[in-house]
Design a protein around this motif. Structure first.
Motif, PDB file in Angstrom:
ATOM      1  N   PHE A   1      12.334 -39.293  25.473  1.00 56.02           N
ATOM      2  CA  PHE A   1      13.686 -39.101  26.280  1.00 56.02           C
ATOM      3  C   PHE A   1      14.050 -37.575  26.510  1.00 56.02           C
ATOM      4  CE2 PHE A   1      18.072 -38.577  26.179  1.00 56.02           C
ATOM      5  CZ  PHE A   1      18.250 -38.824  27.661  1.00 56.02           C
ATOM      6  N   TRP A   2      14.036 -37.082  25.206  1.00 51.63           N
ATOM      7  CA  TRP A   2      14.422 -35.761  25.328  1.00 51.63           C
ATOM      8  C   TRP A   2      13.301 -34.625  25.942  1.00 51.63           C
ATOM      9  CZ3 TRP A   2      19.270 -34.554  24.850  1.00 51.63           C
ATOM     10  CH2 TRP A   2      20.285 -35.376  24.014  1.00 51.63           C
ATOM     11  N   LEU A   3      12.094 -35.008  25.789  1.00 51.09           N
ATOM     12  CA  LEU A   3      11.018 -34.074  26.208  1.00 51.09           C
ATOM     13  C   LEU A   3      11.182 -34.132  27.951  1.00 51.09           C
ATOM     14  CD1 LEU A   3       8.318 -32.738  26.366  1.00 51.09           C
ATOM     15  CD2 LEU A   3       7.301 -34.876  26.228  1.00 51.09           C
ATOM     16  N   GLN A   4      11.424 -35.504  28.302  1.00 45.69           N
ATOM     17  CA  GLN A   4      11.539 -35.686  29.809  1.00 45.69           C
ATOM     18  C   GLN A   4      12.778 -35.067  30.390  1.00 45.69           C
ATOM     19  OE1 GLN A   4       8.941 -36.449  31.214  1.00 45.69           O
ATOM     20  NE2 GLN A   4       8.132 -38.541  31.061  1.00 45.69           N
ATOM     21  N   LEU A   5      13.716 -35.225  29.559  1.00 45.98           N
ATOM     22  CA  LEU A   5      15.071 -34.548  29.968  1.00 45.98           C
ATOM     23  C   LEU A   5      14.768 -32.924  29.891  1.00 45.98           C
ATOM     24  CD1 LEU A   5      18.062 -34.469  30.794  1.00 45.98           C
ATOM     25  CD2 LEU A   5      18.551 -34.538  28.338  1.00 45.98           C
ATOM     26  N   GLY A   6      14.070 -32.326  28.995  1.00 49.60           N
ATOM     27  CA  GLY A   6      13.858 -31.015  29.020  1.00 49.60           C
ATOM     28  C   GLY A   6      13.275 -30.338  30.454  1.00 49.60           C
ATOM     29  N   ARG A   7      12.051 -31.585  30.704  1.00 50.56           N
ATOM     30  CA  ARG A   7      11.170 -31.379  31.750  1.00 50.56           C
ATOM     31  C   ARG A   7      11.919 -31.392  33.076  1.00 50.56           C
ATOM     32  NH1 ARG A   7       5.482 -34.228  31.312  1.00 50.56           N
ATOM     33  NH2 ARG A   7       4.340 -32.756  29.860  1.00 50.56           N
ATOM     34  N   PHE A   8      12.727 -32.158  33.213  1.00 53.43           N
ATOM     35  CA  PHE A   8      13.778 -32.588  34.330  1.00 53.43           C
ATOM     36  C   PHE A   8      14.694 -30.984  34.640  1.00 53.43           C
ATOM     37  CE2 PHE A   8      17.462 -33.824  36.442  1.00 53.43           C
ATOM     38  CZ  PHE A   8      17.007 -34.634  37.413  1.00 53.43           C
ATOM     39  N   ARG A   9      15.211 -30.800  33.473  1.00 55.56           N
ATOM     40  CA  ARG A   9      16.123 -29.590  33.667  1.00 55.56           C
ATOM     41  C   ARG A   9      15.076 -28.246  34.105  1.00 55.56           C
ATOM     42  NH1 ARG A   9      21.079 -30.275  31.364  1.00 55.56           N
ATOM     43  NH2 ARG A   9      21.277 -28.104  32.019  1.00 55.56           N
ATOM     44  N   LEU A  10      14.013 -28.207  33.410  1.00 50.54           N
ATOM     45  CA  LEU A  10      13.147 -26.908  33.772  1.00 50.54           C
ATOM     46  C   LEU A  10      12.795 -26.925  35.287  1.00 50.54           C
ATOM     47  CD1 LEU A  10      10.735 -26.837  30.770  1.00 50.54           C
ATOM     48  CD2 LEU A  10      12.239 -24.969  31.528  1.00 50.54           C
ATOM     49  N   ARG A  11      12.324 -28.400  35.747  1.00 55.29           N
ATOM     50  CA  ARG A  11      12.224 -28.243  37.162  1.00 55.29           C
ATOM     51  C   ARG A  11      13.356 -28.034  38.040  1.00 55.29           C
ATOM     52  NH1 ARG A  11       7.831 -30.754  39.425  1.00 55.29           N
ATOM     53  NH2 ARG A  11       6.306 -31.447  38.111  1.00 55.29           N
TER      54      ARG A  11
END
Length: 250
Positions: free
Chosen positions: A116-126
């Motif tokens: 979850f936190w990895l995907q959240l980090g990716r989402f915010r990077l995008r």
């Protein structure tokens, strides 16, 4: 291939390598910097309550590398307590902070939370990338960079529970709905997009809506294409440290 075509290819590859190097520095912010390493000894001695003022100060400065360094210095056993302080103020945080939490969850043996936190980090990077004028090619470079570091725990978890990829993205959308990103991407623009400057604030909701729509479409495609999942044992530990909104995005 013509000489001019070869030159263009070389320049394109060089630009991609430069971007990858810049992103590596960015996602490691607060962890690799000399100043952060110097202050981590101090961070280890502070009470947990020091995280609140640190979050507020980072939001005012528009630089949350100190938060990433603080979390890196702390014992992983207090992660749940940290997240209760951090989640309500997460809108002002940059993606590297979420990636630090991802690594802490891996150490704790909680791959579901780590995903979850990895995907959240990716989402915010995008989201940062969109606001900085990044291209689809830049987004692919992001994904390649973040996928380059192996994570056997996440790989094993997704093999056992492939539907959790969609589940983690649904959680990201729900978290984003409750705690919308409000960080200033100016620092990110300087690092990741040559000549990039942030879009005006009144345009940010448009980029966020577009990113949420793209994520929902990705989930829908994966749902339509996925075979029925066999029931299996959940290998992640129960975890409820991060508040989840009641009205979850489907």
């Amino acid at each position: 291939m013509t000489a001019s075509g070869a030159v263009r290819k070389i320049l394109r590859v060089a630009a991609q390598l430069a971007l990858a190097a810049a992103l590596l520095v960015y996602v490691s912010a607060g962890v690799l910097s000399g100043a952060a390493l110097y202050t981590q000894g101090l961070y280890r001695t502070q009470p947990l309550s020091a995280l609140g003022p640190l979050l507020d100060g980072a939001a005012r400065k528009g630089d949350t590398s100190d938060v990433a360094a603080w979390l890196t210095a702390r014992p992983v056993a207090e992660t749940d307590a940290e997240l209760r302080l951090l989640a309500p103020k997460s809108g002002a945080l940059d993606a590297p902070v979420f990636l630090v939490i991802f690594r802490r969850e891996l150490v704790l043996g909680r791959p579901k939370e780590a995903l979850f936190w990895l995907q959240l980090g990716r989402f915010r990077l995008r989201y940062d990338l969109l606001r900085c004028g990044g291209t689809p090619g830049d987004a692919r470079n992001f994904d390649a960079l973040l996928s380059a570091a192996p994570s056997p725990q996440i790989d094993a978890f997704l093999r056992a529970h492939p539907a959790e990829m969609k589940g983690s993205l649904r959680r990201v959308l729900a978290f984003d709905a409750q705690y919308p990103a409000a960080n200033d991407p100016a620092r990110f623009c300087k690092i990741a997009v040559p000549g990039g400057t942030p879009a005006s604030r009144d345009e940010w909701p448009l980029y966020r809506a577009a990113l949420r729509r793209q994520t929902e479409e990705f989930i829908a495609r994966k749902t339509a294409a996925a075979p029925p999942e066999k029931a299996g044992k959940d290998v992640s530990a129960p975890h409820r440290a991060v508040p989840r909104p009641k009205n979850r995005v489907k």
